[in-house]
Write an enzyme that holds these catalytic residues in place. Sequence first.
Site, PDB file in Angstrom:
ATOM      1  N   ALA A   1      -8.139   2.415   7.211  1.00 36.87           N
ATOM      2  CA  ALA A   1      -6.790   2.534   7.767  1.00 36.87           C
ATOM      3  C   ALA A   1      -6.890   2.973   9.239  1.00 36.87           C
ATOM      4  CB  ALA A   1      -5.966   3.504   6.924  1.00 36.87           C
TER       5      ALA A   1
ATOM      6  N   ASP B   1       0.815  -1.212   0.000  1.00 38.22           N
ATOM      7  CA  ASP B   1       0.000   0.000   0.000  1.00 38.22           C
ATOM      8  C   ASP B   1       0.852   1.268   0.000  1.00 38.22           C
ATOM      9  OD1 ASP B   1      -2.233  -1.552  -0.029  1.00 38.22           O
ATOM     10  OD2 ASP B   1      -2.748  -1.254   2.072  1.00 38.22           O
TER      11      ASP B   1
END
Lengths: 375, 375, 375, 375
Positions: C239, C105
Site C-alpha cells: 500500500a 479493499d
Amino acid sequence: MKNSAMVMQIQDPASQRLTWYKPPLTVLVIKKVSDASVLAPFVYLVDWLLQEKNMVVWVESAVLEDVQLNENVRFKAIRDKLVTFKDGRDDLTDRIDFIVCLGGDGTLLYASLLFQQSVPPVMAFHLGSLGFLTPFRFDNFEEQLTSVLEGHAALTLRSRLRCVMHRRSDRKHEAKTLEADLDGEARPAANSILVLNEVVIDRGPSPYLSNIDLFLDGKYITSVQGDGLIVSTPTGSTAYAAAAGASMIHPSVPAIMVTPICPHSLSFRPIVVPAGVELKISVSPESRNTSWVSFDGRNRQELFHGDSLRVTTSIYPVPCICAQDQISDWFASLADGLHWNVRKRQKCLDELSDLTASGSEDTLDEIENMKLYDV
Amino acid sequence: MKNSAMVMQIQDPASQRLTWYKPPLTVLVIKKVSDASVLAPFVYLVDWLLQEKNMVVWVESAVLEDVQLNENVRFKAIRDKLVTFKDGRDDLTDRIDFIVCLGGDGTLLYASLLFQQSVPPVMAFHLGSLGFLTPFRFDNFEEQLTSVLEGHAALTLRSRLRCVMHRRSDRKHEAKTLEADLDGEARPAANSILVLNEVVIDRGPSPYLSNIDLFLDGKYITSVQGDGLIVSTPTGSTAYAAAAGASMIHPSVPAIMVTPICPHSLSFRPIVVPAGVELKISVSPESRNTSWVSFDGRNRQELFHGDSLRVTTSIYPVPCICAQDQISDWFASLADGLHWNVRKRQKCLDELSDLTASGSEDTLDEIENMKLYDV
Amino acid sequence: MKNSAMVMQIQDPASQRLTWYKPPLTVLVIKKVSDASVLAPFVYLVDWLLQEKNMVVWVESAVLEDVQLNENVRFKAIRDKLVTFKDGRDDLTDRIDFIVCLGGDGTLLYASLLFQQSVPPVMAFHLGSLGFLTPFRFDNFEEQLTSVLEGHAALTLRSRLRCVMHRRSDRKHEAKTLEADLDGEARPAANSILVLNEVVIDRGPSPYLSNIDLFLDGKYITSVQGDGLIVSTPTGSTAYAAAAGASMIHPSVPAIMVTPICPHSLSFRPIVVPAGVELKISVSPESRNTSWVSFDGRNRQELFHGDSLRVTTSIYPVPCICAQDQISDWFASLADGLHWNVRKRQKCLDELSDLTASGSEDTLDEIENMKLYDV
Amino acid sequence: MKNSAMVMQIQDPASQRLTWYKPPLTVLVIKKVSDASVLAPFVYLVDWLLQEKNMVVWVESAVLEDVQLNENVRFKAIRDKLVTFKDGRDDLTDRIDFIVCLGGDGTLLYASLLFQQSVPPVMAFHLGSLGFLTPFRFDNFEEQLTSVLEGHAALTLRSRLRCVMHRRSDRKHEAKTLEADLDGEARPAANSILVLNEVVIDRGPSPYLSNIDLFLDGKYITSVQGDGLIVSTPTGSTAYAAAAGASMIHPSVPAIMVTPICPHSLSFRPIVVPAGVELKISVSPESRNTSWVSFDGRNRQELFHGDSLRVTTSIYPVPCICAQDQISDWFASLADGLHWNVRKRQKCLDELSDLTASGSEDTLDEIENMKLYDV
C-alpha cells in the site's frame, strides 16, 4: 550544401564567467536571521565593504531593528551609513550591482524572492558547513571578495521557473485584465512567481491521494496519483526532488525536472524535459479533492478544480559566483550536503578468495570444483 | 548597460524542424534482418521509392544475398536497380540524403554505427510494437513519406557520445601518431567511436567489484565500486540506464547521464552533467582487477590499468524525424516501451471513507473520534 | 547432546488452512457503500445465505436505511430477517463466526476496525477488478461459499500492528490508570488501535521537515528527517509503503516494515525488522514542529513533543481466506494492483546483432573488430 | 471453542540466547589470509585459548605453512599443539564446539562453507572497521571470550539457503541416483550447496539480457529480463541485494529475498517471501542465451536450457554470537557498513522562514500574501 541541423553547438560550462561592464558600486548584503553567530561576520563584512571598497551597502530595514546587533559597538559606528529597503514595498530593480549572502541556502532563496526579474551576481558565504548554494568560506573573505570585484570568477547561471496561477474564477474578468495590460506590455503579470528550487503540488491536509493532470505544451501527458508532484529546476534536483528519488542534475543543464511524490504507480519514474517547454498542472476533473501549491516552500495556496498552474523557464536566472568552478563546486556540495557516494571499501569477496587461496594452487582448485554437501 | 549574462536564451524544442536545402535524391534503406515479417514491407517500400519518387535506393550488399528475399517475385524485378555498399569497407559520408529504417530500435543503432560523422535525417518505422527510436507506423507509409520528403516534419536531434580509448601502451607511439596526423586534420582518429545510447564500463566476468575512477574536465570526482558505470546520452536514459535506476531524460536536453550499476554505496544516485564536459574513466590504481568497456552493446574490450576512456558529446547528432512532435513522440515511447506510469486507480481509502459514512453524519463522527480497543 | 539452536523450524505457508471447530452459524456481511453496483450482488448473497444456508446474517444498522436498497423488492422480503448492529456501540466479539466482504479493499480495513481483538475468518469478493485484499470473483459465489463453509480453503493470517499513544500529559494520571487496570487484565487499553496496513507519522500541514526519533526495544536507532515515516505490516507493504519505495513483503512473513517518506538522507533505505520487536516513535526534542499520526488512513491526530507512539505486532491477525493459495493469491494481486513486472520483451540488442550478422560469418567479424571513425 | 488460528505466536528476538549443553572443548580459529596485520592477534588468541582455557585449537593445515607466521617466535612455541585439517578433505562435522573468526566478513562466509550441515556457534572479531558479520572488537578479547564461554551471550541465527542444481542431462541417470539413495537417507545430496548471503543468476559474459523464469512452490510466477536475479537470505539483504536496490531485512526474519538486477521492467521491485517456500529458477525456453550461477560469490557455473536451480531455506543456520544484542548489532553494522541514514540536518527552509520573519509579525504576513512579479 548540407542540412545545418546536422551539427550541434555544445556549450562548455567553463566558458561562463563573470563580466563587470561597469565597476559594481552598490551591494546588497543578506544575512541569515535569528542566528547570533552570523552577527560578528556580518558587521566585519559590511564595515569592510564600506571602508575598504567604498561601496554603497544596502540591507533590509528589519536588520537595523535587531536588538543584539544594536548592542555591537562596531555596528553602531556604521549603522547610519547603511541604505535600507522594506521587502514587499521598495523596488530593488536596477538599484543593486552585486549581492553578498551570509549564512545558508535560505539567504539565496530569499535573494531570488527579492529579485523577480533580473538578478545581480550573487556571492554566497556559508558560516558553518557548506550549503548547496553557499560555496564560499568566510575566513579570508577580503581576498575572495576583492578577486570577485575585479572580475575573476566563474559563474553558474541557475535557471528559475516562472509559475503562473490561472484561477477559474478569473475568466470572467479576462476582458478587464486585457484592458489593464494595454497600458504597458512590460508590466509583470500580477499572479506570477519565480522559484529557484521547485514548485510543489500536493494533497495538503487531505487523507486522499492527489489526482493531478499534467500537460506539456498543451498536450495531456499523464495523471499523478500519489502524494503530489514536484516541478523543479536543476538547482532544485538536489533539494526536495532528491528526497523523492530524482537523479541529480547540474544547475547548468537547461532542463525542467518532474518528480512524483510517492506515486501509486511503481513505474512512475522522474522525468527531465527541455527547458523550453510549458507545463500545465491542474486537478483531475474526477478528483475527489483539491490540491495545494507551494513555491520554494512558501506562498502555500489551494488549487481548485478548474484552476491551472503554468510553469515555464524564466529568462532571468540567478547568476551565482563559483568558489572554484561550475563542476568542482557542484560535486563538493553533493558530497557535503547529500553524502553522495561516500562509502567504505568492500572487502568481503576479496577476503574469501584470499582465505581459500591460502594454501596452495591446488587448494584453490579443489574449492572451486569441490562438491558441497547438505542433507 | 547591464551584465548580458543575466538573461538566458531558452530554446523551444518545437522550433527544430526538418529543412531540405536541396531535394533528397538518395535514400538508404536499413531493414531488420533474420525476421521474415519485414521482407514484404521492405519490398513494397523500396519499389515505391524507386517508381514513385525516382530516388536512388541504397541497401547493404548482404541484403541482396538473402535467400528468402530472392524468392520474392517483386524483389527480383527491382534487385538490379539497387545500389549496394559493404559495411566497414565503403564510405557513405556525403553520399546519402535520407535514411529509412524498418523494423526496430536496432536499425537506428546500426544507422548510427554506419555514419560516424554527419548523419542524414532518419525516418524509422516500427512493424510490430512502437520502439523508443521507431515512431512511424507502416500502414500508410506512402502518405507519411511524401509528407516528410516535402519537408513537413519535426526533428529530434539525438546527441551522441564520442568515446576515445587511450591505451597506456600507446604512449610510446605518440610521436608516430602525431606525425600521421599531419597529413590531414580532418581525418578521424583511429580509435574513437560514437554511441547513440551508452558506453558501459563493467567488471566483465570478474567476481570482484569494479573499482572505476571518474574524472570531469580533468578533475577527480569519485570512484565507483559496484558492477560498473553507464555513461549515456539522453536517448540512452530509457535503455540500460533506466534499468539501473536513472531518471528519464528527453533526447533534446543537452546533457550526459552518469549512472552507477549496483553501486556498493547506497547514496550513489545517478547524476546528469552538461553536454559540454569531458569525462575520463579509468581503472582505480588500487583495483585488483581490470574493467570491460562496450559501446551501444558492442565492441566489448578490456580496460587495463593505466588505460583511460574519454567521453565527450559529439557535434554530430542523429537527426530523427518525429511522427508527431518531440514531446508527443517521447511520451508515447515511454508509455509503450516502459509502461511509464501505467496504473490502476486507487480506491481503497475512498471506499473506507464511504463505508463509515454510510449511515449518517453522526456515524462518521463517532468513528472518527471513537476509542478503538485491543488487549 | 548438541545445541538445539542449531536447527531451525521452517513453517510451510501451505500448511495454514481453514478449520471450523464447529459449523459457522452467524455471518457478518460488509458491503461497499455509496456504490449502486454492489446492491444487487449484496441482496443475492444475503438472500442465499438466509435461504440456502440457514445462517444468521448480520449487517450494519445503517444498511437498512439505504434508500436505493429499500426500493429493491427482493431486499424488502428479507429485510426483517437481518440482525443489525451499530458500529461503535455494539460489541461483536464472539458473536460472529464468519465475515463476507463485498466490494473493495476498504471493506476489509473496515472489518479489521470492527474487530479489535479476535477476528473471524474473512472471505472477500471483488466486484470490479481484483484488490489486494479481495481475491474472490463474485460470479459463482454459491459454489465458492459452499466450499469455504465446508472447510476447504487455504488461509493467510494477516498480522496487525497494535499502536498505543502515550501522551506526556497522561503521566500525572499514571497511578490512576494502574488502579483501573487492577480489576481486569483482559480489559483493553483505552488508547490502543490495531492497523492492518500501516500507521503513518508525517509533518501534517507544516512546511518544515519532520524530525522523528525511532527507538527499537527501548534503544535509540535513528532520526527521520523528511516527510515522515510509515510503520507497516507486510500487508501494508503493497500500500503506501510501496509508493514510498519499499520492497514488497508476503503477508505471511512475521515482520514489521519501517519506510521513510521522502527522507533527506539518500542512504535511508526501508528496513524490515522481526515481528517481535517494540517500536517507539516520538518527535525529536530539538524539532521545531510536531508531527501527525494516522492509522490505516484514519483517526488523524497530532503527536506533540514528549508524546510517544508504541507499535508492536498484535497477537490477533485477520484470517483471510484464499481464493487459490497464499502464494498464487499474492502474486495475482501484485500483478493486478501494481502491474508488478508487467513488461514488454527487449529486442534492441538482438536486432542489432541480427543486422550485422546479416551477410556472412566474416561480416560479423569485420564489424566486431572494425575501427570506427569520428573527427 | 474458537478457531486456534486466530491468535499468533510472536517470537521475541531477545529470547534467542547462547546455551552450552556441555562446556566447549574444541575451538576452530579462522583467520583472514594474505593480511600481515592479522598475524599478531591470531598468535595471541591461539596462545591464550591453549594456555588459559585449555582448549583444543583447530586451524586449517595451510596456516602452518605461512612463512611470516613461522618467523614469529611465540607461534613456533605453540605450533605443534595445533590440530589441523585440510579443507575439502577432512570432515569437521561434530568435531568442533566453537568457532572464532578473525578478520573480516569473508572469514564467516568461509566458516559457512566448511560446515554444510550443523554449524557450531561463531564469535567473529573485526580488526579494522566493523563488518556486517564481525561484531566483536579485539582489544579486550580475553574478557569477551571468557564471558561467551560461560554462556553469557545473545545469538542471531542467520538462515542459509540450500541450493540444488538439477541438470537436464541428469534425468537419464535418475534411476541410478534413486538406487544410490537407498543405502542411506541421511547422506547429503551430492549437488547441493548452502549459502549465507545469496545465490546469483546472471547473464555472465553475454551481451544479451538474461531471460530467467521464476517458480514458487511449483507455480510459474514471473520472468526476469535484465542483468539477472539475486536470491538472498536476510543476511544477504545488506550485501549484493542492497546494491541492487533491496530493502534491508534483519537476519532473524524468516524470509527469502528475491531481487532483480537491473530489470528491464520499471515496476519489478524486490520481493520478500516466507522462508518455507521452494523457489525454482531456470532459463526461459525462448531465451537466446544461457545464464550463470554463483554461490556466495563462488563456484560459478553455467545454467543451461533445461537445467533448474532449486532454492529452499536450510534447517541449518549459522549461529552468530552478538557483541551486544540482535537489534543493536544489526543497526551498528548498517550505520558502519552502509552509512545507513547518516545525514546532515536540513536547515534551508527554516532559514528562509527566519529571514522573512526577521522584521515583525506584519512583515511575515506581507510576504506570505504579497504579489510576486515577473514579466
